[in-house]
Design an enzyme around this catalytic site. Sequence first.
Site, PDB file in Angstrom:
ATOM      1  N   CYS A   1       0.830  -1.208   0.000  1.00 28.95           N
ATOM      2  CA  CYS A   1       0.000   0.000   0.000  1.00 28.95           C
ATOM      3  C   CYS A   1       0.862   1.255   0.000  1.00 28.95           C
ATOM      4  O   CYS A   1       0.344   2.360  -0.139  1.00 28.95           O
ATOM      5  CB  CYS A   1      -0.936   0.008   1.209  1.00 28.95           C
ATOM      6  SG  CYS A   1      -0.078   0.032   2.800  1.00 28.95           S
TER       7      CYS A   1
ATOM      8  N   GLU B   1      -3.024   0.681  -3.755  1.00 26.88           N
ATOM      9  CA  GLU B   1      -2.379  -0.617  -3.579  1.00 26.88           C
ATOM     10  C   GLU B   1      -1.650  -0.999  -4.873  1.00 26.88           C
ATOM     11  O   GLU B   1      -2.157  -0.771  -5.967  1.00 26.88           O
ATOM     12  CB  GLU B   1      -3.413  -1.698  -3.256  1.00 26.88           C
ATOM     13  CG  GLU B   1      -4.115  -1.505  -1.923  1.00 26.88           C
ATOM     14  CD  GLU B   1      -3.312  -2.031  -0.743  1.00 26.88           C
ATOM     15  OE1 GLU B   1      -2.233  -2.624  -0.973  1.00 26.88           O
ATOM     16  OE2 GLU B   1      -3.767  -1.853   0.401  1.00 26.88           O
TER      17      GLU B   1
END
Length: 486
Positions: A433, A479
Amino acid sequence: MAGLFFKPGLLPWYARNPPGWSQLFLGTVCKGDFTRVIATKCQKGQKSQKKPSHLGPLDGSWQERLADVVTPLWRLSYEEQLKVKFAAQKKILQRLESYIQMLNGVSVTTAVPKSERLSCLLHPIIPSPVINGYRNKSTFSVNRGPDGNPKTVGFYLGTWRDGNMVCVQSNHLKNIPEKHSQVAQYYEVFLRQSPLEPCLVFHEGGYWRELTVRTNSQGHTMAIITFHPQNLSQEEFHVQKEIVKEFFIRGPGAACDLTSLYFQESTMTRCSHQQSPYQLLFGEPYIFEELLSLKIRISPDAFFQINTAGAEMLYRTVGELTGVNSDTILLDICCGTGVIGLSLSQHTSRVLGIELVEQAVEDARWTAAFNGITNSEFHTGRAEKILPGLLKSKEDGQSIVAVVNPARAGLHYKVIQAIRNFRAIHTLVFVSCKLHGESTRNVIELCCPPDPAKKLLGEPFVLQQVVPVDLFPHTPHCELVLLFTR
């Protein structure tokens, strides 16, 4: 390649119009001069959004200033947000590839299709199916508001260091669901009628602390209140639990229609369930979610991706890239509630999960049992301690696919060592992330030449494909799913 969840084709599932778009923005794989299109900055006349560095006289309301900090892209259309994110992720990958190639002396990637000067194949960004109010978990702080009231519930502006910290109500933020804001507002009502002061700074006393709200797609709501006990007796402590319980069952807070209310006493900034158990004041002990045909149990302390609809896209992407088959062992590192591994269990010979949070492992085991999955096992503890022994116990010659989904701090270097040095791992899917700092170091150590000094003895991995998946509309975050092979 036949997908595990889809018809044959290369990552085709996002080729549809996101809400409010007049035409399809992204196709299948980057073709042509795509960078020129996505690198377009804010339209003329639009101000660039810079994070405020102080809280002196600024244009805009407190609400706008908070939105600029928490959701910096909120003024852009969602299409423009995706362009900004894609361009940012591409620059990160370009720098990373250049550094890895420098370490190796030559390009370490194989002859895969090019994507605008990248050696790896960079897919278009997969948009979030839900753009507003997508968070299934929010944590609200308690502190002084713009009016000076110390019993204000919201998010912080400013810094402790500069002495300008202020707590601003967050019901206007685009990524927060109305239900979360409602519970926060009623918690504020409760605090302002309570004779006990909030705990703003530990050494200055006070009791009431932050509020966490978790919801699922069915609208069930779990609230978790953190409380500093200070020097209260057990009897006094029990009284406060009963008061807050009554407020949310039969008082004004009943309007929140909570499914469960938890209470945690904590003398530290952050306590796990093991350090200070969550106490259920009323309601159901868990909330449940339906994802990838699985019913998933979620405990108060368990990690679950904050965008449920986006998480399904993310996990489908991971499943497609793993390429697992019936002869494969799937190693799910930092597995949380086990969703990735369990969703692929029918396609693999065995699923092995490792997770630090004990509650999450218990949830994963429950989910496996409830869904009739018998070829999985989950281990509680630090991956760097469990992984080496777990790998040694596996039969030689059996193919292992590893999936890692670490927190922002990245993986411990001993985990990287274990992955590099275990030759049966030919495929690795890395979910990040925030690809910088420790995560960047992780990628470099996966791909660098063998280095006996660092105990990196196995052959290096090669970054083959990258898929950005947007789970965080209105923020710069995204992400990245990275596929490595060797």
